[in-house]
Write a protein that holds these residues in place. Structure first.
Motif, PDB file in Angstrom:
ATOM      1  N   GLY A 132       0.839  -1.155  -0.067  1.00  0.00           N
ATOM      2  CA  GLY A 132       0.020  -0.009   0.023  1.00  0.00           C
ATOM      3  C   GLY A 132       0.773   1.157  -0.072  1.00  0.00           C
ATOM      4  O   GLY A 132       0.409   2.271  -0.099  1.00  0.00           O
ATOM      5  N   LYS A 133       2.104   1.251  -0.268  1.00  0.00           N
ATOM      6  CA  LYS A 133       3.062   2.328  -0.068  1.00  0.00           C
ATOM      7  C   LYS A 133       3.601   2.401  -1.334  1.00  0.00           C
ATOM      8  O   LYS A 133       3.542   1.439  -2.371  1.00  0.00           O
ATOM      9  CB  LYS A 133       4.074   2.120   0.898  1.00  0.00           C
ATOM     10  N   ILE A 134       3.883   3.656  -1.913  1.00  0.00           N
ATOM     11  CA  ILE A 134       4.677   3.920  -3.065  1.00  0.00           C
ATOM     12  C   ILE A 134       6.182   4.631  -2.717  1.00  0.00           C
ATOM     13  O   ILE A 134       6.410   4.735  -1.536  1.00  0.00           O
ATOM     14  CB  ILE A 134       4.026   4.897  -3.896  1.00  0.00           C
ATOM     15  N   ARG A 153      21.116  13.594  -1.307  1.00  0.00           N
ATOM     16  CA  ARG A 153      22.248  12.841  -1.262  1.00  0.00           C
ATOM     17  C   ARG A 153      21.948  11.498  -1.637  1.00  0.00           C
ATOM     18  O   ARG A 153      22.562  10.728  -1.937  1.00  0.00           O
ATOM     19  CB  ARG A 153      22.761  12.629   0.305  1.00  0.00           C
ATOM     20  N   LYS A 154      20.587  11.222  -1.707  1.00  0.00           N
ATOM     21  CA  LYS A 154      20.182   9.919  -2.119  1.00  0.00           C
ATOM     22  C   LYS A 154      19.509  10.141  -3.667  1.00  0.00           C
ATOM     23  O   LYS A 154      18.361   9.368  -3.907  1.00  0.00           O
ATOM     24  CB  LYS A 154      19.203   9.288  -1.230  1.00  0.00           C
ATOM     25  N   MET A 155      19.854  11.010  -4.173  1.00  0.00           N
ATOM     26  CA  MET A 155      19.246  11.300  -5.762  1.00  0.00           C
ATOM     27  C   MET A 155      17.941  11.711  -5.474  1.00  0.00           C
ATOM     28  O   MET A 155      17.108  11.415  -6.434  1.00  0.00           O
ATOM     29  CB  MET A 155      19.511  10.308  -6.590  1.00  0.00           C
ATOM     30  N   GLY A 156      17.625  12.291  -4.243  1.00  0.00           N
ATOM     31  CA  GLY A 156      16.236  12.752  -3.937  1.00  0.00           C
ATOM     32  C   GLY A 156      15.203  11.414  -3.483  1.00  0.00           C
ATOM     33  O   GLY A 156      13.817  11.859  -3.399  1.00  0.00           O
ATOM     34  N   ASP A 157      15.517  10.479  -3.595  1.00  0.00           N
ATOM     35  CA  ASP A 157      14.939   9.203  -3.033  1.00  0.00           C
ATOM     36  C   ASP A 157      14.309   9.435  -1.561  1.00  0.00           C
ATOM     37  O   ASP A 157      14.830   9.520  -0.767  1.00  0.00           O
ATOM     38  CB  ASP A 157      15.455   8.016  -3.107  1.00  0.00           C
ATOM     39  N   LEU A 158      12.923   9.407  -1.593  1.00  0.00           N
ATOM     40  CA  LEU A 158      12.418   9.360  -0.333  1.00  0.00           C
ATOM     41  C   LEU A 158      12.052   8.189   0.418  1.00  0.00           C
ATOM     42  O   LEU A 158      11.505   7.936   1.401  1.00  0.00           O
ATOM     43  CB  LEU A 158      11.159  10.368  -0.324  1.00  0.00           C
ATOM     44  N   GLY A 159      12.408   7.208  -0.393  1.00  0.00           N
ATOM     45  CA  GLY A 159      11.902   5.737   0.062  1.00  0.00           C
ATOM     46  C   GLY A 159      10.524   5.391  -0.126  1.00  0.00           C
ATOM     47  O   GLY A 159       9.773   6.263  -0.641  1.00  0.00           O
ATOM     48  N   TYR A 160      10.058   4.463   0.775  1.00  0.00           N
ATOM     49  CA  TYR A 160       8.648   4.318   0.773  1.00  0.00           C
ATOM     50  C   TYR A 160       7.678   5.038   1.604  1.00  0.00           C
ATOM     51  O   TYR A 160       8.275   5.198   2.954  1.00  0.00           O
ATOM     52  CB  TYR A 160       8.545   2.712   1.005  1.00  0.00           C
ATOM     53  N   PHE A 161       6.658   5.370   1.297  1.00  0.00           N
ATOM     54  CA  PHE A 161       5.610   6.106   2.021  1.00  0.00           C
ATOM     55  C   PHE A 161       4.240   5.688   1.689  1.00  0.00           C
ATOM     56  O   PHE A 161       3.878   5.397   0.528  1.00  0.00           O
ATOM     57  CB  PHE A 161       5.892   7.542   2.027  1.00  0.00           C
ATOM     58  N   GLY A 162       3.315   5.806   2.841  1.00  0.00           N
ATOM     59  CA  GLY A 162       1.978   5.539   2.645  1.00  0.00           C
ATOM     60  C   GLY A 162       1.016   6.787   2.621  1.00  0.00           C
ATOM     61  O   GLY A 162       1.441   8.035   2.725  1.00  0.00           O
ATOM     62  N   LYS A 163      -0.021   6.685   2.613  1.00  0.00           N
ATOM     63  CA  LYS A 163      -1.046   7.847   2.704  1.00  0.00           C
ATOM     64  C   LYS A 163      -1.014   8.288   4.098  1.00  0.00           C
ATOM     65  O   LYS A 163      -0.917   7.648   5.138  1.00  0.00           O
ATOM     66  CB  LYS A 163      -2.712   7.299   2.457  1.00  0.00           C
ATOM     67  N   ALA A 214      -0.008  14.284  -5.393  1.00  0.00           N
ATOM     68  CA  ALA A 214       0.363  14.412  -6.611  1.00  0.00           C
ATOM     69  C   ALA A 214       1.396  13.088  -6.865  1.00  0.00           C
ATOM     70  O   ALA A 214       1.085  12.237  -7.883  1.00  0.00           O
ATOM     71  CB  ALA A 214       1.590  15.415  -6.603  1.00  0.00           C
ATOM     72  N   ALA A 215       2.222  12.487  -5.675  1.00  0.00           N
ATOM     73  CA  ALA A 215       2.755  11.207  -5.899  1.00  0.00           C
ATOM     74  C   ALA A 215       1.925  10.129  -6.272  1.00  0.00           C
ATOM     75  O   ALA A 215       2.308   9.143  -6.995  1.00  0.00           O
ATOM     76  CB  ALA A 215       3.695  11.088  -4.718  1.00  0.00           C
ATOM     77  N   PHE A 216       1.087   9.827  -5.291  1.00  0.00           N
ATOM     78  CA  PHE A 216       0.053   8.639  -5.597  1.00  0.00           C
ATOM     79  C   PHE A 216      -0.814   8.692  -6.923  1.00  0.00           C
ATOM     80  O   PHE A 216      -1.190   7.882  -7.424  1.00  0.00           O
ATOM     81  CB  PHE A 216      -0.999   8.618  -4.466  1.00  0.00           C
ATOM     82  N   ASN A 217      -1.015   9.877  -7.506  1.00  0.00           N
ATOM     83  CA  ASN A 217      -1.468   9.877  -9.117  1.00  0.00           C
ATOM     84  C   ASN A 217      -0.413   9.671 -10.168  1.00  0.00           C
ATOM     85  O   ASN A 217      -1.001   9.512 -11.330  1.00  0.00           O
ATOM     86  CB  ASN A 217      -2.108  11.460  -9.072  1.00  0.00           C
ATOM     87  N   ILE A 276       8.346  15.645  -8.606  1.00  0.00           N
ATOM     88  CA  ILE A 276       8.122  14.370  -7.996  1.00  0.00           C
ATOM     89  C   ILE A 276       7.948  13.286  -9.021  1.00  0.00           C
ATOM     90  O   ILE A 276       7.608  13.392  -9.988  1.00  0.00           O
ATOM     91  CB  ILE A 276       6.644  14.294  -7.353  1.00  0.00           C
ATOM     92  N   GLU A 277       9.082  12.183  -8.794  1.00  0.00           N
ATOM     93  CA  GLU A 277       9.042  11.203  -9.774  1.00  0.00           C
ATOM     94  C   GLU A 277       8.680  10.022  -9.061  1.00  0.00           C
ATOM     95  O   GLU A 277       9.424   9.630  -7.854  1.00  0.00           O
ATOM     96  CB  GLU A 277      10.694  10.987 -10.423  1.00  0.00           C
ATOM     97  N   ARG A 278       7.851   9.242  -9.353  1.00  0.00           N
ATOM     98  CA  ARG A 278       7.370   8.048  -8.823  1.00  0.00           C
ATOM     99  C   ARG A 278       8.220   7.090  -9.171  1.00  0.00           C
ATOM    100  O   ARG A 278       8.567   6.708 -10.528  1.00  0.00           O
ATOM    101  CB  ARG A 278       5.901   7.611  -9.198  1.00  0.00           C
ATOM    102  N   ILE A 279       8.971   6.123  -8.293  1.00  0.00           N
ATOM    103  CA  ILE A 279       9.987   5.033  -8.619  1.00  0.00           C
ATOM    104  C   ILE A 279       9.051   3.674  -8.634  1.00  0.00           C
ATOM    105  O   ILE A 279       9.318   3.134  -9.571  1.00  0.00           O
ATOM    106  CB  ILE A 279      11.088   4.952  -7.627  1.00  0.00           C
TER     107      ILE A 279
END
Length: 179
Positions: free
Chosen positions: A69-71, A133-143, A153-156, A175-178
């Protein structure tokens, strides 16, 4: 540490708990996430890109790590003087207007969409978020984990898609969705 552009007594160290660089002054026993006053931001930007950047965004196993359930997304943030915290690893005191920040981020968006660079590569030196420092990577996150505008925006986005400019209290984002 003159090649980092930091004032005398300051050095860049690496936090093992957050896996991010921070600034430390041994004589004052002071540490902080934002660069100290008097930092040469151009020198610091180049030093950090050379010495404290991930060379690529590494995939993390998703569902196996309880990420159901996370992106996963990366972003590039440009702050302005009216941002919630108008300072960053790049600049101790951000004084640009929101309009100036918009001009900057639209130029970044144009470079990314034209194929000249990627969001991750640009984030390393241009993002006002420590995730640079991580190329903008925020890792996984949920609602509910991020500011609403950012999250919506990210979830769309579909994996691989990049948003247009998204405004939050933190500043202006691409934002780039990975995943």
């Amino acid at each position: 540490m003159s090649d980092a552009g930091l004032p005398a007594g300051w050095e860049v160290r690496h936090s093992t708990s957050k896996n991010l660089p921070y600034y430390f002054n041994a004589s004052q026993q002071v540490s902080r996430w934002e660069p100290p006053q008097g930092t040469d931001t151009d020198k610091l930007k180049n030093y950090m890109a050379r010495n404290h950047s991930a060379s690529e965004i590494k995939p993390e196993p998703s569902a196996a790590n309880g990420n159901e359930g996370k992106i996963r997304a990366a972003h590039l943030l440009v702050k302005h003087k009216d941002s919630r915290r108008p300072s960053s690893w790049r600049e101790a005191d951000i004084t640009r207007t929101k309009e100036e920040a918009m001009t900057i981020i639209l130029a970044h968006e144009q470079r990314i969409r034209s194929g000249q660079t990627t969001l991750g590569n640009l984030a390393v030196s241009e993002s006002d978020c420590s995730s640079a420092r991580k190329m903008g990577d925020l890792g996984y996150f949920g609602k509910g984990d991020m500011q609403k505008e950012f999250e919506d925006a990210a979830f769309n986005l579909k994996p691989g898609e990049i948003s247009h400019v998204v405004e939050t209290a933190s500043g202006l984002h691409l934002i780039e969705r990975i995943e």
